[in-house]
Design a protein around this motif. Structure first.
Motif, PDB file in Angstrom:
ATOM      1  N   ASN A 328       0.875  -1.195   0.020  1.00  0.00           N
ATOM      2  CA  ASN A 328       0.041  -0.111  -0.030  1.00  0.00           C
ATOM      3  C   ASN A 328       0.941   1.119  -0.011  1.00  0.00           C
ATOM      4  O   ASN A 328       1.486   1.542   0.806  1.00  0.00           O
ATOM      5  N   ALA A 329       0.856   1.793  -1.275  1.00  0.00           N
ATOM      6  CA  ALA A 329       1.825   3.305  -1.424  1.00  0.00           C
ATOM      7  C   ALA A 329       1.772   4.082  -0.362  1.00  0.00           C
ATOM      8  O   ALA A 329       2.370   5.032   0.143  1.00  0.00           O
ATOM      9  N   SER A 330       0.250   4.243   0.023  1.00  0.00           N
ATOM     10  CA  SER A 330      -0.276   5.308   0.623  1.00  0.00           C
ATOM     11  C   SER A 330       0.251   5.268   2.033  1.00  0.00           C
ATOM     12  O   SER A 330       0.223   6.191   2.990  1.00  0.00           O
ATOM     13  N   LEU A 331       0.662   4.005   2.666  1.00  0.00           N
ATOM     14  CA  LEU A 331       0.990   3.805   4.005  1.00  0.00           C
ATOM     15  C   LEU A 331       2.697   4.178   4.174  1.00  0.00           C
ATOM     16  O   LEU A 331       3.159   4.129   5.341  1.00  0.00           O
ATOM     17  N   LYS A 332       3.324   4.302   2.995  1.00  0.00           N
ATOM     18  CA  LYS A 332       4.563   4.458   3.135  1.00  0.00           C
ATOM     19  C   LYS A 332       5.383   5.750   3.974  1.00  0.00           C
ATOM     20  O   LYS A 332       6.122   5.286   4.572  1.00  0.00           O
ATOM     21  N   ASN A 333       4.500   6.873   3.784  1.00  0.00           N
ATOM     22  CA  ASN A 333       5.009   7.850   4.766  1.00  0.00           C
ATOM     23  C   ASN A 333       4.640   7.594   6.208  1.00  0.00           C
ATOM     24  O   ASN A 333       5.365   8.152   7.228  1.00  0.00           O
ATOM     25  N   ARG A 334       4.044   6.490   6.442  1.00  0.00           N
ATOM     26  CA  ARG A 334       3.389   6.417   8.190  1.00  0.00           C
ATOM     27  C   ARG A 334       4.250   5.084   8.319  1.00  0.00           C
ATOM     28  O   ARG A 334       3.917   4.426   9.389  1.00  0.00           O
ATOM     29  N   THR A 335       5.345   4.854   7.518  1.00  0.00           N
ATOM     30  CA  THR A 335       5.942   3.170   8.070  1.00  0.00           C
ATOM     31  C   THR A 335       7.243   3.582   8.584  1.00  0.00           C
ATOM     32  O   THR A 335       8.004   4.547   8.338  1.00  0.00           O
ATOM     33  N   SER A 561      -1.853   9.314  10.921  1.00  0.00           N
ATOM     34  CA  SER A 561      -1.399  10.302   9.954  1.00  0.00           C
ATOM     35  C   SER A 561      -1.036  11.475  10.509  1.00  0.00           C
ATOM     36  O   SER A 561      -0.478  12.399   9.699  1.00  0.00           O
ATOM     37  N   LYS A 562      -1.542  11.775  11.623  1.00  0.00           N
ATOM     38  CA  LYS A 562      -1.056  12.940  12.677  1.00  0.00           C
ATOM     39  C   LYS A 562      -0.077  13.048  13.351  1.00  0.00           C
ATOM     40  O   LYS A 562       0.250  13.860  14.135  1.00  0.00           O
TER      41      LYS A 562
END
Length: 583
Positions: A328-335, A561-562
């Motif tokens: 899931n590319a949308s989770l990359k910044n939260r990994t 995300s926050k």
């Protein structure tokens, strides 16, 4: 050290270090070090006073305010600094406890040792002989009640670590000060009428602490970043009950702590950011909630709904959800991900499994592939056949009992020669351990063993394993070097002279006099000369079949995300929150 998780690992207890451990303090500025420093993974020891000064550089985009939620499967075993040797607890303690020195982590993960409570990483009074060290505390250091932190408090905290009543933490300092692995034979700590200050510690005024050793210990600046050097005012010491409310010297303090349920931290208004080169205090409160499984934590982070936008999953993503997260590319910044420093290994209790052939059969029967699948597959682990991690200087690969990726049941049966030993496997009673135990049982029984599974309370797992009279025949535990040399691994895990009734890290309980002498010889060498010796000793130890490496860990977890500023610690191998903020 040991982590907690699954513990990720190793986490987490450390004890013994070699009596003569010496890796020369070569200094090195704050902009990097040199190849003679303790490890390529560090920027060395910074003797530049500016690097030990605060405040810590502001985090881009960070602001004060909000309530951070940290989801964690189990409560901490200990929060008392002198009892802590599990990395998730050490991570939490960075928020409310300070030590004489501490690693400062750069953006590239490189570590530089600086002064935390101290004005610097220490002064060798003898010009590189490493037997007398002086530390000076900074101005303006205060506890949560506004009282001053003193050198006597640091000395008292270290002296507590001699006590058998709180024996679970690192024992480096106690062993070095006493010049013996039997560190509390004479001085037993400040309880029961003992002196407040251990022999070898000298307090001069409110701000100066001097260590006097009978042998060189050039690694002292590194050992002091462990929570053993956390200051404890004698008036606040409640012995074993100090676990429930360690007295804060950091940016946060304990507001409420309900064991097994919740820990709430709030700001310590007396913490002065100008004294601290590492920590911030952006969130108003930080709440640890204990109970959610790794699956629940991960699913809540993926959903990212409501309050969970301001939360962090402390546990790694479980096996079943790894494809969903990594795909899931949308989770990359939260990994939060990266290679960990921990080695998971099977420790065989040689007090009960005395037959070398039986232990060798266990080594051949081990199915690393099956175990790795239970913990998340290649995204979270790689097979290990060495007790030293590849992150340790001088690491060399070997495979003493090569049963292949899935074990060799036929070879194990050959060694057993018709015997069908009945063995008790103690496993951590959390999702990680519950998935792992059947895989271990199946592989061992395929080779002819009879395996009894016995769950262990996850909040007391390492404590139970560290009891010499524990009721188990084998278990899977873990370790990471407290600093990346063999001196912070092999003497801790393999020196049988260190074995005590409680608080053991040598949980194989194996003791070999000839091998111990080689440990002593390697420990007396500077780190830039000892790497080959440690690698050879790693392989020599393996031939006793007292411990069998299983896998090297990786980390993969999610935030809401926050949430910003969560880092994977190169030192601890777990998430740290000294720069965390809410968006």
């Amino acid at each position: 050290m040991r982590p907690r998780m699954a513990v990720a690992a190793v986490g987490a207890m450390v004890v013994v270090a070699a009596l003569g451990a010496c890796s020369k303090n070569t200094g090195g500025g704050g902009n990097g070090g040199n190849e003679n420093d303790v490890t390529k993974n560090t920027g060395g020891i910074s003797n530049n006073p500016k690097d030990s000064q605060g405040p810590a550089p502001a985090v881009a985009g960070a602001k004060q305010g909000g309530d951070l939620q940290i989801l964690q499967t189990s409560d901490f075993e200990h929060l008392d600094g002198q009892r802590t040797y599990v990395v998730q607890a050490m991570s939490a303690e960075q928020l409310f406890s300070r030590t004489l020195t501490m690693f400062k982590q750069g953006k590239n993960g490189k570590l530089t040792l600086v002064g935390d409570l101290a004005t610097g990483p220490g002064k060798d009074l003898d010009g590189s002989k490493c037997m007398n060290w002086e530390y000076t505390l900074k101005d303006g250091l205060k506890y949560e009640d506004g009282s001053a932190i003193t050198a006597k408090d640091v000395a008292y905290g270290i002296s507590r670590s001699f006590s058998s009543q709180i024996a679970e933490g690192p024992h480096y300092l106690a062993q070095w000060l006493s010049n013996s692995v039997d560190y509390n034979k004479t001085y037993k700590g400040p309880y029961n009428g003992g002196a407040d200050i251990a022999p070898g510690l000298e307090v001069k005024g409110d701000k100066t602490l001097i260590f006097h050793f009978k042998a060189p210990h050039c690694d002292l600046p590194f050992a002091l970043q462990l929570p053993t050097s956390t200051p404890v005012p004698k008036a606040q010491d409640k012995g074993a009950k100090y676990d429930l409310h360690p007295f804060s010297s950091g940016p946060y303090k304990i507001k409420t702590y309900n064991r097994g349920s919740k820990l709430v931290l709030e700001r310590n208004k007396y913490w002065d950011a100008k004294t601290d080169p590492i920590r911030h205090a952006y969130p108003n409160t930080i709440t640890y909630t204990f109970g959610p499984t790794d699956t629940t934590e991960t699913n809540r982070m993926i959903a990212d709904a409501g309050p969970d936008q301001y939360a962090v999953a402390q546990e790694n993503v479980p096996q079943a959800l790894v494809p969903k997260v990594t795909g899931n590319a949308s989770l990359k910044n939260r990994t939060i991900s990266g290679q960990g420093p921990f080695v998971y290994y099977m420790a065989i209790n040689t007090q009960t499994v005395k037959d070398q052939k039986v232990r060798e059969a266990m080594a051949y029967a081990l199915d690393r592939k099956a175990i790795i699948q239970t913990v998340g597959g290649d995204a979270l682990a790689t097979p290990a056949t060495t007790l030293l991690s590849p992150t340790v200087i001088g690491w060399k690969n070997y495979n003493t009992f090569d049963g292949g990726a899935s074990g060799n049941a036929a070879k194990a049966k050959e060694l057993l020669a018709g015997k069908k030993p009945k063995l008790i496997f103690g496993y951590r009673n959390n999702p990680w351990g519950q998935r792992l135990a059947p895989a271990v049982q199946q592989a061992m029984e395929k080779a002819g063993f009879q395996i009894v599974l016995k769950p262990v309370d996850p909040e007391n797992y390492f404590t139970e394993l560290g009891r010499k009279d524990n009721p188990f025949d084998f278990y899977i535990t873990d370790w990471a070097a407290d600093w990346p040399t063999g001196a912070a691994v092999l003497p801790v895990l393999t020196d049988g002279r260190s074995i005590q009734p409680n608080g053991n890290n040598d949980v194989s309980y194996y003791n070999d006099d000839a091998y111990n002498k080689k440990l002593d010889a390697a420990s007396k060498l500077p780190s830039d000369q000892s790497a080959d010796d440690w690698a050879k000793l790693d392989q020599e130890w393996s031939k006793f079949a007292a411990t069998v490496p299983v896998y090297f860990n990786k980390s993969l977890s999610l935030t809401g995300s926050k949430v910003g500023g969560v880092e994977l610690s190169t030192d601890l191998g777990t998430n740290v929150y000294t720069s965390v903020y809410l968006k």
